[in-house]
Write a protein that holds these residues in place. Structure first.
Motif, PDB file in Angstrom:
ATOM      1  N   ALA A  52       0.747  -1.318   0.057  1.00 13.61           N
ATOM      2  CA  ALA A  52       0.027  -0.062  -0.048  1.00 13.61           C
ATOM      3  C   ALA A  52       0.811   1.419   0.203  1.00 13.61           C
ATOM      4  O   ALA A  52       0.393   2.155  -0.485  1.00 13.61           O
ATOM      5  N   VAL A  53       1.984   1.088   0.514  1.00 12.21           N
ATOM      6  CA  VAL A  53       3.010   2.453   0.672  1.00 12.21           C
ATOM      7  C   VAL A  53       4.101   2.269   0.026  1.00 12.21           C
ATOM      8  O   VAL A  53       5.087   3.064   0.192  1.00 12.21           O
ATOM      9  N   ASP A 139       3.908   6.787   7.616  1.00 17.21           N
ATOM     10  CA  ASP A 139       2.741   7.814   7.968  1.00 17.21           C
ATOM     11  C   ASP A 139       1.450   7.168   8.432  1.00 17.21           C
ATOM     12  O   ASP A 139       1.420   5.863   8.959  1.00 17.21           O
ATOM     13  N   ALA A 140       0.240   7.645   8.389  1.00 16.89           N
ATOM     14  CA  ALA A 140      -0.878   7.074   9.110  1.00 16.89           C
ATOM     15  C   ALA A 140      -1.726   5.999   8.267  1.00 16.89           C
ATOM     16  O   ALA A 140      -2.584   5.597   8.413  1.00 16.89           O
ATOM     17  N   LYS A 144      -4.133   0.019   3.542  1.00 13.49           N
ATOM     18  CA  LYS A 144      -4.406   0.972   2.104  1.00 13.49           C
ATOM     19  C   LYS A 144      -3.796   2.075   2.176  1.00 13.49           C
ATOM     20  O   LYS A 144      -3.854   2.817   3.443  1.00 13.49           O
ATOM     21  N   ALA A 145      -3.449   2.820   1.253  1.00 12.11           N
ATOM     22  CA  ALA A 145      -2.518   4.135   1.043  1.00 12.11           C
ATOM     23  C   ALA A 145      -3.635   5.171   1.758  1.00 12.11           C
ATOM     24  O   ALA A 145      -4.916   5.091   1.237  1.00 12.11           O
ATOM     25  N   GLY A 146      -3.225   5.861   2.766  1.00  9.64           N
ATOM     26  CA  GLY A 146      -3.844   7.016   3.138  1.00  9.64           C
ATOM     27  C   GLY A 146      -3.807   8.264   2.183  1.00  9.64           C
ATOM     28  O   GLY A 146      -3.101   8.022   1.110  1.00  9.64           O
TER      29      GLY A 146
END
Length: 184
Positions: A52-53, A139-140, A144-146
């Motif tokens: 996701a990131v 990061d937050a 799933k990518a924020g």
């Protein structure tokens, strides 16, 4: 199953390692250490939290190198049970995404154990003296990518470490898939 690593144990010394990279070279900690700090991260090929990131990990690694931070990624998962994490597949992923850092294979899982790695991704940010200063999240984002404008926790912490030698007092742990340990 999601796992969360413990909080930062400030100044804990970085364990050395000697691991094969996807580029055919063998790397030790000294080979990847930067003049202003070092980031050692545990990732893998199949974890949805990493995938996701992954673009953000690559972006941050490039930006950290400009600040004199050395970066390396290690895959310690049991490749027999999780073939996606084999050295051959690691090579494909590193090439496909043009990793700007060595991607190292910890086949016997000894490095993950020496670091106390808990999940993928798990980030260990060290100062120039190789004392731990950051054990937090990228990061937050989760699995799933924020949003693209999320605060870059890892980048900001490593920037602070490069400038001051100390990491932030407040850190939010990373979250990801547990390391896939070999059966005892």
């Amino acid at each position: 199953m999601a796992a969360t690593p413990p909080v930062c144990d400030f100044d804990w010394p970085a364990p050395d390692f000697e691991l094969p990279g996807t580029d055919g070279r063998t790397y030790r900690l000294a080979d990847v250490a930067g003049e202003n700090g070092t980031l050692v991260m545990f990732i893998c090929n199949h974890c949805p939290y990493v995938l996701a990131v992954l673009d953000r990990i690559i972006r941050d690694a490039r930006d950290l190198k400009k600040l004199g931070i050395g970066v390396a990624a290690i895959c310690s998962n049991d490749a027999e049970s999780y073939p996606a994490d084999s050295l051959e597949n690691m090579k494909k992923m590193a090439e496909e995404h043009a990793f700007p850092f060595p991607y190292l294979h910890d086949e016997d899982q000894s490095v993950a154990r020496s670091y106390g790695a808990a999940c993928t991704p798990d980030f260990f940010g060290f100062n120039r003296e190789l004392g731990l200063q950051y054990r937090g999240r990228l990061d937050a984002s989760r699995n799933k990518a924020g949003p693209a404008d999320l605060r870059r926790d890892l980048f900001e912490a490593m920037k602070q470490i490069a400038e001051t030698g100390r990491g932030p007092a407040e850190q939010i742990p990373s979250m990801g898939c547990s390391i896939k340990w070999k059966a005892a």
